[in-house]
Scaffold this active site. Sequence first.
Site, PDB file in Angstrom:
ATOM      1  N   GLU A 265      36.579  19.081  89.677  1.00 49.97           N
ATOM      2  CA  GLU A 265      35.139  18.818  89.793  1.00 49.97           C
ATOM      3  C   GLU A 265      34.327  19.849  89.021  1.00 49.97           C
ATOM      4  O   GLU A 265      33.228  19.555  88.540  1.00 49.97           O
ATOM      5  CB  GLU A 265      34.701  18.782  91.259  1.00 49.97           C
ATOM      6  CG  GLU A 265      35.353  17.709  92.123  1.00 49.97           C
ATOM      7  CD  GLU A 265      35.120  16.284  91.644  1.00 49.97           C
ATOM      8  OE1 GLU A 265      34.113  16.031  90.958  1.00 49.97           O
ATOM      9  OE2 GLU A 265      35.978  15.418  91.935  1.00 49.97           O
ATOM     10  N   GLU A 294      35.514  12.432  82.384  1.00 48.33           N
ATOM     11  CA  GLU A 294      36.858  12.705  82.902  1.00 48.33           C
ATOM     12  C   GLU A 294      37.630  13.615  81.951  1.00 48.33           C
ATOM     13  O   GLU A 294      38.483  14.380  82.379  1.00 48.33           O
ATOM     14  CB  GLU A 294      37.583  11.369  83.125  1.00 48.33           C
ATOM     15  CG  GLU A 294      38.642  11.395  84.182  1.00 48.33           C
ATOM     16  CD  GLU A 294      38.158  11.736  85.589  1.00 48.33           C
ATOM     17  OE1 GLU A 294      36.952  11.651  85.870  1.00 48.33           O
ATOM     18  OE2 GLU A 294      39.023  12.123  86.405  1.00 48.33           O
TER      19      GLU A 294
HETATM   20 ZN   LIG Z   1      36.973  13.163  87.883  1.00 48.42          ZN
END
Ligand SMILES: [Zn+2]
Lengths: 495, 495
Positions: A265, A294
């Site tokens: 995160e 991502e």
């Molecule tokens: Zn992620």
Amino acid sequence: MSTTTAYDDLCRRHERQHRLAHLQSIASWDQSANMPAKGNEARSLALAEMGGLLHQLATDGALKELLARAEGEALDEVQRANLREMQRAWRASNALPQALVEAKSLANSRCEHAWRSQRPANDWAGYVENLREVVRLHREEAKFLADSSGLGLYDALMDQYEPGMRAAEVDRVFGDLRSWLPGLIRDVQAKQAQETTLQPVGPFSKAAQRALGHDAMQLMGFDFEAGRLDESAHPFCGGVPEDVRMTTRYREDSFMQSLMGTIHETGHGRYEQNLRRDWLGQPIANARSMGLHESQSLSFEMQLGSHPAFASLLRPLLVKHLGDQPAFEEGNLHRLLTRVHPGYIRVDADEVTYPAHVILRYEIERPLIEGLIEVDDIPALWDAKMMELLGLDTRGNYKDGCMQDVHWGGGLFGYFPCYTLGAMYAAQWFAAMRREMPDLDARIARGELSAVFDWLNAKIWSQGSRYETPELVQRASGETLNPAHFKAHLQSRYL
Amino acid sequence: MSTTTAYDDLCRRHERQHRLAHLQSIASWDQSANMPAKGNEARSLALAEMGGLLHQLATDGALKELLARAEGEALDEVQRANLREMQRAWRASNALPQALVEAKSLANSRCEHAWRSQRPANDWAGYVENLREVVRLHREEAKFLADSSGLGLYDALMDQYEPGMRAAEVDRVFGDLRSWLPGLIRDVQAKQAQETTLQPVGPFSKAAQRALGHDAMQLMGFDFEAGRLDESAHPFCGGVPEDVRMTTRYREDSFMQSLMGTIHETGHGRYEQNLRRDWLGQPIANARSMGLHESQSLSFEMQLGSHPAFASLLRPLLVKHLGDQPAFEEGNLHRLLTRVHPGYIRVDADEVTYPAHVILRYEIERPLIEGLIEVDDIPALWDAKMMELLGLDTRGNYKDGCMQDVHWGGGLFGYFPCYTLGAMYAAQWFAAMRREMPDLDARIARGELSAVFDWLNAKIWSQGSRYETPELVQRASGETLNPAHFKAHLQSRYL
Ligand SMILES: [Zn+2]
Ligand SMILES: [Zn+2]
């Protein structure tokens, strides 16, 4: 007599939406991280009211003409890019009839809500009734989006999360991946079968894990003057770019999942924290795509997390907060961080087996949206593909199979590829960094992670949505998406 | 062809405002309790955007006619009361020209901001320059409000906080108070001079104080499923009725201030938590006034806090969280809770000397607003009144004198009386409870505080703004505001 351009007008409107959305983000985060039970109804109504207001602003009748007029105005390159993103946002908000938006939202909520009890009960028959309606509505959505954009059905959905990405391109890169991944998984497992790995012995107090998480975020460069780490049932990275709200959850018997989740995160958080301040409020400031997002979290969690030198950076933090134990020896720690083990659950998967889960989802959700298969076909396809890709038998085990997460039930069709595209981009970034900085691995080993962060900041974070993804990727790494880097990364790390 | 009444339309509009204001409340609380420094600019802009939007909704051009039409519609008693409160809200939002609202806001912020450094520097000369402008604008505001309402200048300002209260009434009750308070303070001091009181010996860890505060809130009936306690630099009770957000701050050398402050805010919190659920979203649900609100916090902090039996309820909590020590003996604890000591600072004042601070402010701010004195006259008046009321010399000591708090700098003229009106109402509630429940004190001594809470809930909390204050007070206690109860309370507790 107004001297204001249409473009300026549009900018002011987007700024207004940005400011109101700020309150929505913080209140949503609070709902997950702080809110006591009895606040839920009022909060949900307040957020829905704001959602309606933001939708109203995004579909304001004046926008169409303003966008058309702005097209003809004298704009510089950045303004032109911002206008392109404004148009993208306008199309996204205006493509669907309001009745469909509402029906989708209702069906998604109903399916998600029922899933919470259906999953533990392994109740596929119950779940499929709701899922059928969700799929029906999302096929309808795909049709609308495809008609207005000229894209294919699945492409039209995927474009919402990964603008510009097409199924043909996904086929190309996933097709390559599919050809060597099962073999690689077997080879890595055979290699790791020779190794002995000690498991950490708990319990690990929440307070110690919280302090460890903070130190890990500090190591990864998180700016605590522009964000926080709190707890929630489902970890996420929310808030606003100026004030990023990350959450995690702690289990006292194990710290690794929370720690590596926090590092993951932090990658998302730093992307947001470093979006260009002078663009904030405008669509051009936003993170480029879900796949790009991502690629940042996976750069942190996987590219750095599985780096042979990372264990030596992590070890002092573990010893400081959890005390020393044999499992924290650097070699063992590295083995823990790179353990490959085919399992049923995607979110628990390691770096090597994760793409198999994503390929499986893609190979099911695409024909599902295209009407080539029906929801009743899902379990059999799931079972066959899990066996083929990971050698696992999932027959009859819906709760750890096609009911394990609620992406489809929540209507997230076209999202799954982003996870693996992100992993591929992350590998591509590190390949590019190594070309530019031949001593990169030595610098990482010395704990000079700023070499990585500065590169990501210059090439990705600070670029926002200035370029379409292929151009951003080209500018950052000298080539467009090239899955060879991901293969090379896995081979060099795991074999 | 619409079958919707104007009243229904108004209700929907108020509900919408209520929902949007929910997000504003939570984001404001977050700004004080959670937000890291770099989030401040974006948060302030977001809150200002919402403030503008709410102002726009409250001044919507359609409202005037809707309110007039609703007047003529068939409404029941509750709807009629709600309409009265809608009209009050409309007048409050529409009485002032936008330019004045903005000028006030700017002048208040500037004065408050400068005060933060001027106060520690004892810089009256610097402060007075900003305060002069604040006073000028608030005199202008008073003129506007007085013209539109037909009230006197000071009444028009006070009416914003304590609807229906008039300076003539304040004169009456404060005049009485002024005649016996200085003598009472001297008598109590003489009595307490005979007593020996042990001070608690710290340090007291934050974690222990936090747990103590939670247990004290539980004792006072706070619903933790509908609210929280957190920390902030300036304690307050915020959030929304469905999710009350209280804050406190901890000093490790002393726990009493935070503990009693928490009990005080719990009174505010329970009022909000128990506003009628089926009315929420409408103005009729709101707490009646600032004075009524303060009557709840002071019922908790003072009426119960100075009760002879309260020490025995508190003692087990102190021993549990802070360990035992001689100062926690019940008699000593009661002496600590009822210690009277004239001091410079209003917010640190005890129950007996607090009204002297309020009388002083009232006697200065009223003629100031009425143009009978100027800001330059404040220090001399302050010095004279502090000597007269509390026997304290404040000459030249601006920072502990007229610069000690920023109510005036922030434009809160007409607010101070609410504190002491609240203390008077609180005494009146307990007098009424004792008439209805002759065993009230025995029940409090047995820890059956629900006797108190149930009464307050039935008579005050659940009534919201259904009645004008005099009627609410009459219905609750059988008479309108009667300062004799406050006098009797102080005499019986402290002499
Ligand atoms: Zn992620
Ligand atoms: Zn208060």
